[in-house]
Design a protein around this motif. Structure first.
Motif, short mmCIF file in Angstrom:
data_model
loop_
_atom_site.label_atom_id
_atom_site.label_comp_id
_atom_site.label_asym_id
_atom_site.label_seq_id
_atom_site.Cartn_x
_atom_site.Cartn_y
_atom_site.Cartn_z
N MET A 1 66.11 22.58 0.87
CA MET A 1 66.21 24.00 0.71
C MET A 1 67.45 24.55 1.41
O MET A 1 68.13 25.43 0.89
CB MET A 1 64.94 24.63 1.25
N GLU A 2 67.66 24.02 2.62
CA GLU A 2 68.84 24.46 3.36
C GLU A 2 70.12 24.05 2.65
O GLU A 2 71.14 24.75 2.73
CB GLU A 2 68.81 23.89 4.79
N PHE A 3 70.06 22.90 1.98
CA PHE A 3 71.23 22.44 1.23
C PHE A 3 71.58 23.43 0.12
O PHE A 3 72.75 23.76 -0.08
CB PHE A 3 70.96 21.04 0.65
N LEU A 4 70.57 23.90 -0.60
CA LEU A 4 70.81 24.87 -1.67
C LEU A 4 71.33 26.19 -1.11
O LEU A 4 72.20 26.84 -1.69
CB LEU A 4 69.54 25.10 -2.47
N ALA A 5 70.80 26.62 0.03
CA ALA A 5 71.27 27.86 0.65
C ALA A 5 72.72 27.71 1.10
O ALA A 5 73.54 28.61 0.91
CB ALA A 5 70.38 28.23 1.84
N THR A 6 73.05 26.53 1.67
CA THR A 6 74.43 26.27 2.09
C THR A 6 75.35 26.23 0.88
O THR A 6 76.46 26.79 0.91
CB THR A 6 74.51 24.94 2.87
#
Length: 189
Positions: A1-6
């Protein structure tokens, strides 16, 4: 999820960066085009001043000829009608004198007429040059419409330009307003 936000934040930053570049480039293009139009107006204004100067030069010379010829005409008329020969001269000498004074008067009349004609022709040609051939290049609606930039034009250029990685992604190729990216790339190849 953090990857998509980044990834989303990076894409947004690239989009904003490229959008700012597009806005900056369009402001520079608009400034360049406006300066080009201003310089073109100044250039044609100089052409028009040159034409006016040439017309005034011709008119000034013709007025001088007109004035001098009119003064000589007056003196030749006074000499013809009121001039007296002090000594008794043979009639053929008096005839030659009167004929030469009359012919001088006719030549002066011709000079006055031609100087007035040249002055009128010069004015007429100057007006014709100014109204038909050296008109001020006032931009039309189409040229003024091409100057404006819309962010919708930026968005029409495709994802490749909008999400270009700065410095790594190659040079920016912004099109003119309303021009598609594929047409720009075809023109470069």
């Amino acid at each position: 999820m953090e990857f998509l936000a980044t990834f989303g934040m990076a894409a947004k930053n690239m989009f904003d960066y490229n959008r700012e570049n597009f806005q900056f480039d369009q402001e520079q293009r608009q400034s360049r085009e406006l300066l080009r139009q201003i310089l073109q107006l100044k250039r044609f204004t100089l052409f028009r001043e040159d034409i006016r100067d040439l017309v005034e030069l011709t008119v000034g010379k013709m007025e001088m000829y007109h004035l001098v010829a009119a003064l000589f005409m007056e003196s030749s008329m006074a000499l013809y009608f009121e001039g007296r020969i002090h000594h008794i001269a043979p009639p053929f000498i008096c005839g030659l004198l009167f004929i030469s004074i009359a012919s001088a008067y006719m030549y002066l009349l011709l000079a006055v007429w031609l100087s007035m004609h040249a002055s009128i022709c010069s004015h007429s040609l100057g007006v014709r040059l100014l109204t038909r051939f050296v008109r001020l290049p006032v931009p039309g609606m189409e040229q003024m419409g091409a100057l404006n930039a819309r962010l919708a034009d930026y968005e029409k250029q495709g994802v490749k330009n909008m999400l270009r990685v700065p410095v790594v992604g190659g040079g920016q190729q912004w099109g003119k307003p309303g021009q598609r990216l594929d047409a720009i790339q075809e023109a470069q190849e």
